[in-house]
Design a protein around this motif. Structure first.
Motif, PDB file in Angstrom:
ATOM      1  N   ALA A 104       0.981  -1.263  -0.251  1.00 53.66           N
ATOM      2  CA  ALA A 104      -0.354   0.189  -0.294  1.00 53.66           C
ATOM      3  C   ALA A 104       0.892   1.606   0.075  1.00 53.66           C
ATOM      4  O   ALA A 104       0.757   2.849  -0.867  1.00 53.66           O
ATOM      5  N   ASP A 105       2.412   1.298   0.797  1.00 53.15           N
ATOM      6  CA  ASP A 105       2.765   2.954   1.038  1.00 53.15           C
ATOM      7  C   ASP A 105       3.696   2.725  -0.277  1.00 53.15           C
ATOM      8  O   ASP A 105       4.085   3.926  -0.486  1.00 53.15           O
ATOM      9  N   LEU A 106       3.635   1.188  -0.961  1.00 52.37           N
ATOM     10  CA  LEU A 106       4.289   1.212  -2.109  1.00 52.37           C
ATOM     11  C   LEU A 106       3.536   2.246  -3.655  1.00 52.37           C
ATOM     12  O   LEU A 106       4.037   3.473  -4.093  1.00 52.37           O
ATOM     13  N   ASN A 107       2.378   1.341  -3.868  1.00 56.94           N
ATOM     14  CA  ASN A 107       1.754   1.832  -4.324  1.00 56.94           C
ATOM     15  C   ASN A 107       0.973   3.529  -3.916  1.00 56.94           C
ATOM     16  O   ASN A 107       0.901   4.824  -5.034  1.00 56.94           O
ATOM     17  N   ARG A 108       0.817   3.996  -3.158  1.00 52.88           N
ATOM     18  CA  ARG A 108       1.796   5.663  -2.096  1.00 52.88           C
ATOM     19  C   ARG A 108       2.226   6.150  -3.077  1.00 52.88           C
ATOM     20  O   ARG A 108       2.163   7.630  -4.058  1.00 52.88           O
ATOM     21  N   VAL A 109       4.012   5.672  -3.359  1.00 53.89           N
ATOM     22  CA  VAL A 109       4.672   6.330  -3.596  1.00 53.89           C
ATOM     23  C   VAL A 109       5.160   6.055  -4.911  1.00 53.89           C
ATOM     24  O   VAL A 109       4.640   7.241  -5.750  1.00 53.89           O
ATOM     25  N   VAL A 110       4.247   5.383  -5.975  1.00 52.61           N
ATOM     26  CA  VAL A 110       4.122   5.461  -6.982  1.00 52.61           C
ATOM     27  C   VAL A 110       3.152   6.296  -7.728  1.00 52.61           C
ATOM     28  O   VAL A 110       3.728   6.729  -9.359  1.00 52.61           O
ATOM     29  N   ALA A 111       2.516   6.580  -6.748  1.00 48.48           N
ATOM     30  CA  ALA A 111       1.007   7.849  -7.700  1.00 48.48           C
ATOM     31  C   ALA A 111       1.239   9.028  -7.497  1.00 48.48           C
ATOM     32  O   ALA A 111       0.745   9.707  -8.564  1.00 48.48           O
ATOM     33  N   PHE A 112       2.765   9.028  -6.832  1.00 50.79           N
ATOM     34  CA  PHE A 112       2.993  10.833  -6.387  1.00 50.79           C
ATOM     35  C   PHE A 112       4.402  10.884  -7.370  1.00 50.79           C
ATOM     36  O   PHE A 112       5.050  11.758  -8.045  1.00 50.79           O
ATOM     37  N   LEU A 113       4.519  10.083  -8.696  1.00 50.44           N
ATOM     38  CA  LEU A 113       5.715   9.921  -9.407  1.00 50.44           C
ATOM     39  C   LEU A 113       4.758  10.830 -10.892  1.00 50.44           C
ATOM     40  O   LEU A 113       3.771  10.869 -11.147  1.00 50.44           O
ATOM     41  N   PRO A 114       5.798  10.873 -11.620  1.00 46.33           N
ATOM     42  CA  PRO A 114       5.428  11.776 -12.660  1.00 46.33           C
ATOM     43  C   PRO A 114       5.034  11.318 -13.262  1.00 46.33           C
ATOM     44  O   PRO A 114       5.184   9.995 -13.907  1.00 46.33           O
ATOM     45  N   ALA A 115       3.729  11.134 -15.097  1.00 47.14           N
ATOM     46  CA  ALA A 115       3.211  10.247 -15.366  1.00 47.14           C
ATOM     47  C   ALA A 115       3.893   9.532 -16.331  1.00 47.14           C
ATOM     48  O   ALA A 115       3.347   8.833 -16.255  1.00 47.14           O
ATOM     49  N   GLU A 116       5.315   9.549 -17.058  1.00 43.43           N
ATOM     50  CA  GLU A 116       5.671   9.358 -17.595  1.00 43.43           C
ATOM     51  C   GLU A 116       6.756   8.222 -17.060  1.00 43.43           C
ATOM     52  O   GLU A 116       6.198   7.318 -17.475  1.00 43.43           O
TER      53      GLU A 116
END
Length: 194
Positions: free
Chosen positions: A129-141
């Protein structure tokens, strides 16, 4: 229009909308070829059936979670999943300890010791869950490249084709995604150890 005449992408979209028969059509379309490939690779009927089933479980989970990206290569995608599952099986088989019969041997003890505890399950789910939240903050590309690579098992060549960039750009986006994830994990003091 009859399901047999629909493209793979149209069938996937129908399945995502709740049409279970669309998945059945995809399995009928590719099931024999996929099973044959697996069976020829592993030369074991039971193992081939397990990998075949696991492949479609992963296909179902990926499509339902919205992480499938249509690139006109549905069959290649499921073949790659099957191949990865086969490789994972052989890696696990090499690591599995061999125990011979003895009077102190109890198969139940081996099964219990390999099961994940409730605490381990909770920790694993929290890390994901934490990793998915981190991934959500990455730029779209960067997020797109990461998802294609991790969730869809795309090669960097396939990612480049799917996103319309060079392989070097795809590699660079993945590199920056990992750097940015490390930075976010460090900044927010997120533990990613299980």
């Amino acid at each position: 229009m009859k399901a047999e005449k629909l493209s793979d992408n149209e069938l996937v979209l129908r399945y995502q909308s709740g049409d279970e028969s669309a998945l059945k059509t995809l399995i009928e379309r590719y099931g024999k070829r996929l099973y044959s490939y697996i069976f020829i690779s592993v030369k074991n009927k039971e193992l081939a059936e397990d990998i075949f089933q696991d492949t479609f479980v992963k296909v179902i989970n990926t499509i339902r979670s919205g992480n499938y990206y249509e690139e006109g290569k549905f069959f290649h995608w499921i073949m790659r999943i099957a191949n990865n599952l086969k490789v994972d099986y052989y890696r696990r088989a090499q690591k599995m300890p061999m125990t011979g019969p003895s009077e102190n041997f109890d198969a139940i003890d081996m099964l219990i010791s390999r099961e994940e505890s409730v605490e381990q399950t909770m920790v694993r789910e929290q890390v994901y869950a934490d990793l998915n939240r981190v991934v959500a903050f990455l730029p779209a590309e960067q997020r797109e490249v990461l998802q294609l690579r991790i969730y869809n098992d795309y090669s960097f060549k396939e990612i480049a084709e799917a996103t319309g960039v060079s392989i070097n750009t795809a590699l660079g986006r993945m590199r920056y995604a990992i750097i940015n994830m490390r930075k976010l994990i460090h900044e927010h003091n997120i533990s990613v150890e299980m």
